[in-house]
Design a protein around this motif. Structure first.
Motif, PDB file in Angstrom:
ATOM      1  N   UNK A 243       1.570 -31.880  62.152  1.00 36.23           N
ATOM      2  CA  UNK A 243       2.386 -33.087  62.264  1.00 36.23           C
ATOM      3  C   UNK A 243       3.699 -32.840  62.970  1.00 36.23           C
ATOM      4  N   UNK A 244       4.332 -31.707  62.683  1.00 33.25           N
ATOM      5  CA  UNK A 244       5.591 -31.375  63.364  1.00 33.25           C
ATOM      6  C   UNK A 244       5.380 -31.190  64.854  1.00 33.25           C
ATOM      7  N   UNK A 245       4.264 -30.554  65.224  1.00 29.87           N
ATOM      8  CA  UNK A 245       3.994 -30.350  66.654  1.00 29.87           C
ATOM      9  C   UNK A 245       3.803 -31.680  67.370  1.00 29.87           C
ATOM     10  N   UNK A 246       3.027 -32.591  66.763  1.00 35.19           N
ATOM     11  CA  UNK A 246       2.778 -33.879  67.414  1.00 35.19           C
ATOM     12  C   UNK A 246       4.030 -34.741  67.463  1.00 35.19           C
ATOM     13  N   UNK A 247       4.670 -34.926  66.314  1.00 36.03           N
ATOM     14  CA  UNK A 247       5.845 -35.793  66.282  1.00 36.03           C
ATOM     15  C   UNK A 247       7.002 -35.195  67.076  1.00 36.03           C
ATOM     16  N   UNK A 282      12.889 -27.030  66.249  1.00 38.90           N
ATOM     17  CA  UNK A 282      11.822 -26.195  66.815  1.00 38.90           C
ATOM     18  C   UNK A 282      12.131 -24.716  66.625  1.00 38.90           C
ATOM     19  N   UNK A 283      13.370 -24.325  66.849  1.00 36.83           N
ATOM     20  CA  UNK A 283      13.730 -22.920  66.679  1.00 36.83           C
ATOM     21  C   UNK A 283      13.698 -22.505  65.214  1.00 36.83           C
ATOM     22  N   UNK A 284      14.095 -23.415  64.321  1.00 36.52           N
ATOM     23  CA  UNK A 284      13.993 -23.106  62.891  1.00 36.52           C
ATOM     24  C   UNK A 284      12.537 -22.880  62.499  1.00 36.52           C
ATOM     25  N   UNK A 294       5.890 -18.645  69.043  1.00 41.72           N
ATOM     26  CA  UNK A 294       5.995 -18.710  70.503  1.00 41.72           C
ATOM     27  C   UNK A 294       6.092 -20.136  71.019  1.00 41.72           C
ATOM     28  N   UNK A 295       5.164 -20.974  70.598  1.00 40.11           N
ATOM     29  CA  UNK A 295       5.183 -22.340  71.113  1.00 40.11           C
ATOM     30  C   UNK A 295       6.431 -23.074  70.632  1.00 40.11           C
ATOM     31  N   UNK A 296       6.841 -22.816  69.388  1.00 35.32           N
ATOM     32  CA  UNK A 296       8.044 -23.477  68.888  1.00 35.32           C
ATOM     33  C   UNK A 296       9.293 -23.044  69.623  1.00 35.32           C
TER      34      UNK A 296
END
Length: 845
Positions: A243-247, A282-284, A294-296
């Motif tokens: 969910x975090x990746x999509x939103x 994202x960094x957190x 990596x992706x974050x």
């Protein structure tokens, strides 16, 4: 006091331990087998009535018991859910308010309470199925409540509050019944909707206070990040991570779009803040969730660059956007590589930040490469109108009829300078850290005592390969040169100043090759890059100078001299001097061609002038001898000779002259022992071609005029070879020379009707046959005899045809039959004579 027994060596002790373990495993297997037997004796299997008739083999099961159970439970839950939906949508309206309330209370309460009893009995899978049904019933209850009692409420607002309430209820239900795995992930899924629906409700009702879609997505992503980091169950963390990746990804995309279209610093402030918050989230997540490191970190780095670059780009004109975003990428790259990173993020996070910065650097480079290529290749547009007059200024010299006059060359130059600075800084940084492989004081650290984790590597461990400093330095040198090339276009200088600047810059780059040691100490690849830039710049400057005659001769003369000086006086390797030597030949050829054009010489006349180039190269390489640079020079000189031949193709007499002059040059080169085998054959071929072209120019149609100049030298060469090597076959020595004339003449005889050619060819073939017989040479005897026979047949053919017409029709078959009889009668004698003739020919050479 007794001494303790000596300790055996480690290898011997290890072998003893292995043997003991094997013995223990064998003993354990025996005991387990005995235990199984005793259990069988104490508890025999119950007898069955059909035991005597059934076989002992059992069929393998196609599905395990848990699989069958899960399928049955899933089907049951689906069917109950379908029934509940049908009841809600179809039968709901036929019941009164009391009946509806009773149904809602009883069915939903029963579905919620039943899993508790099932869990106490250990029926976990069944409890999961009933709990899933309960969750579906709650959704249907909220829909039914809205449809009957709250139809005037906004659908978006009601759904948002309902989703929030359901998420809270499911979360509490899942925490109360911790053995159930479904409610908590379902609560996370429901939590994705409230903020988004609230934003949609605000967009539908203009006056309703609500966050924008981007902020709603970002708030949802923040909740997901919290759950992904501090969630206690794997299913919850995985669901929250997705969910975090999509939103979060959608929020970043919307923020980037709003930042790009912002028309001023005030409009860019909100998307900049949104992108900054998104980067922090994202960094957190990348820092704390290893699977998303990596992706974050890449997404976080790109969001930071987009936010900072968008603010800068909003404050400057639109065509300065590339350096604005590049500035943000440089700042992020510097932070990632700073030697004293106190936080010491994981290796994957550093990799992601550098990757994000690298992506923006590559995009910035791609934005300026077309202008650099245009600056170098644009002057080629003058080729159709050489010496037609100077263009208006440096930008008009690029062609396009002034299309590039309003291009922002300053922004491209600034972007190139920034990229070059980054590459130089990275080259220096990498060179300083290559010896240790990591930053001083920041070596790989093991996890602290009592803590779990993975070792964290420094930034140097990501990029410190031995060749990266040299590659970065070479790329920086090329970019600095590209910036200097664009100076006339940036300054909108006049044509003469542009030509002078480009020429001076090219000579300066070539001058670096003369003494490459000082710059090579800091940038090992700078000399090679300088040579490449110098050669490319020389081509571009030459094309730029073709607009006027004075500029052409000035540029060609200076570059020709520069290449000669570098070839003679450079301290670089043979490869560099070979390149500059070949370049000197090329620009010398161009200078001669320009001089011929200035003298109003035609193309075929210019070809005669160009032949001087391979002649001078041949004289020079004769002095060099077996020096390695001689071969590249000779190849380049040969290309100049090919150019001369191409220029002379329009006039056959001039082409014959150029071929003959080229043959003389090749013959002179063949005097050298190391070139004799190659240049000798080339000289012969050129002389022959020159003769043929000259004869064709004189409209000579006699084939012997073309073939005899080949035959006579070939026979002379064959005779010399036979004298040096008596074992050489006559076919090798004399066959090619004799066939070169006799075969074309034979075809001419059979195609013509005169009497002189057959007579001369017959006499020549007879002489060759007699010489072959006298000297016992196979090739002259066979070729001469064959040609003589065919010539005789050609001359006798009309009379044979005339005689055959006078004979009766039955006579030829009769004569053929008599011949066959005679041959059959003397067959053995003929075979013996043929064998003797073959042996006689075989003794010849």
């Amino acid at each position: 006091m007794t001494k303790p027994p000596p300790t055996p060596p480690p290898a011997e002790e290890l072998a003893v331990l292995d043997r003991e373990l094997v013995r223990l495993d064998a003993r354990r297997s025996q005991l387990l087998a005995r235990r199984s037997y005793l259990l069988t004796v104490l508890h025999p299997p119950a007898p069955h009535a059909w035991a005597a008739t059934t076989t002992t083999t059992t069929r393998p099961t196609e599905a395990s018991s848990p699989s069958v159970q899960n399928v049955l439970l899933a089907l049951g839950g689906v069917l109950l859910t379908i029934a509940a939906i049908a009841f809600t949508l179809v039968s709901w309206g036929y019941m009164g308010i009391g009946g509806r309330a009773a149904v809602l209370a009883v069915v939903t309460s029963a579905a919620l309470v039943t899993p508790m009893a099932l869990l106490r009995r250990g029926l976990r899978s069944t409890a999961e199925a009933v709990a899933a049904l309960a969750l579906v019933l709650l959704v249907l209850d909220t829909y039914a409540l809205y449809a009957v009692t709250l139809p005037e409420v906004s659908g978006f607002a009601y759904t948002a509050w309902a989703a929030a309430l359901l998420a809270a209820l499911w979360a509490g239900y899942g925490l109360a019944l911790r053995k159930l795995r479904g409610p908590l992930p379902a609560a996370v899924v429901a939590a994705q909707l409230p903020l988004l629906l609230w934003s949609a409700n605000g967009a539908a009702a203009d006056a309703a206070p609500a966050p924008s879609l981007a902020w709603a997505l970002l708030g949802t992503a923040a909740l997901d990040v919290v759950l992904a980091i501090w969630g206690t169950r794997t299913a919850v963390r995985v669901t929250a991570t997705v969910g975090a990746a999509l939103a979060g990804g959608l929020a970043v995309l919307l923020g980037v779009f709003e930042s790009i279209v912002a028309e001023g610093l005030a409009d860019a402030a909100e998307p900049g803040a949104l992108l900054t918050v998104a980067a922090a989230l994202a960094l957190l997540g990348a820092w704390r969730v290893r699977a998303a490191s990596r992706i974050g970190s890449v997404v976080g780095g790109l969001a930071l660059i987009a936010g900072l670059g968008g603010l800068i780009a909003a404050a400057v004109p639109s065509d300065w956007a590339a350096p604005a975003y590049l500035l943000g990428a440089i700042a992020l790259f510097a932070v990632a590589l700073v030697p004293a990173l106190r936080a010491r993020p994981p290796r994957e996070v550093l990799w992601g930040l550098m990757a994000a910065s690298g992506v923006v650097h590559v995009l910035a480079l791609l934005s300026v490469l077309p202008l650099i290529a245009l600056q170098l290749t644009g002057p080629l547009s003058v080729l159709p109108r050489i010496w037609a007059g100077p263009p208006a200024d440096a930008r008009w010299a690029l062609g396009g009829d002034g299309e590039y006059a309003n291009t922002n060359w300053a922004a491209a130059a600034l972007t190139s300078i920034m990229l070059a600075g980054v590459l130089l800084g990275f080259a220096r940084w990498a060179a300083e850290h290559l010896s240790a492989g990591t930053r001083p004081g920041a070596a790989d650290e093991p996890p602290k005592a009592g803590g779990a984790g993975t070792p964290r590597k420094s930034a140097a461990g990501l990029l410190s390969r031995p060749d990266q400093s040299a590659v970065a330095g070479g790329a920086a040198t090329a970019l600095i040169w590209a910036v200097l090339v664009m100076v006339p276009s940036v300054a909108d200088a006049g044509y003469a100043l542009a030509v002078g600047w480009q020429l001076a810059l090219t000579v300066a780059m070539l001058a670096l090759v003369l003494r490459p040691e000082p710059i090579a100490r800091r940038l090992p690849t700078a000399a090679a890059v300088a040579l490449m830039c110098g050669v490319v710049g020389a081509l571009s400057t030459t094309a730029l100078a073709l607009s006027t005659r004075a500029a052409t001769f000035t540029v060609l003369g200076v570059l020709f001299t520069a290449f000669i000086v570098i070839t003679i006086g450079s301290r670089a390797g043979l490869g560099v001097r070979s390149i500059t030597g070949c370049a000197a030949v090329v620009w010398g050829t161009a200078l001669l061609g320009a001089a011929a054009a200035a003298g109003d010489l035609a193309l075929h006349q210019t070809a005669v002038v160009i032949v001087a180039v391979p002649a001078v190269v041949a004289l020079l390489t004769a002095r060099l001898g077996s020096h390695p640079i001689a071969v590249p020079l000779e190849c380049t000189g040969a290309l100049a000779g090919v150019l001369a031949l191409l220029l002379a193709t329009g006039q056959l007499p001039t082409l014959a002259l150029v071929l003959a002059l080229s043959g003389v040059i090749a013959a002179g080169t063949a005097i050298r022992t190391e070139r004799r085998s190659t240049a000798g054959w080339l000289a012969a071929a050129l002389f022959i071609l020159a003769t043929w072209v000259r004869l064709a120019a004189s409209d000579v149609q006699v084939p012997e005029a073309y073939t005899l100049p080949v035959t006579l030298p070939a026979l002379a060469v064959g005779a010399l070879r036979r004298r040096r090597d008596p074992g050489t076959s006559s076919w090798t020595a004399y066959g090619p020379g004799l066939a070169a004339t006799m075969v074309p003449s034979l075809f001419a005889v059979w195609g013509a009707g005169d009497w002189l050619r057959p007579l001369v060819l017959g006499i020549a073939a007879l002489a060759v046959t007699l010489v072959g017989a006298r000297l016992r040479l196979q090739a002259p005897l066979a070729l001469g005899g064959t040609v003589l026979t065919l010539v005789a047949l050609h001359e006798l053919a009309p009379y044979v045809v005339q005689a055959l017409d006078a004979l009766p029709r039955w006579l030829p078959p009769a004569l053929a039959g008599l011949l066959l009889l005679a041959v059959g009668a003397t067959y053995e004698q003929r075979l013996r004579e043929a064998r003797r003739m073959r042996e006689s020919l075989g003794r010849m050479r």
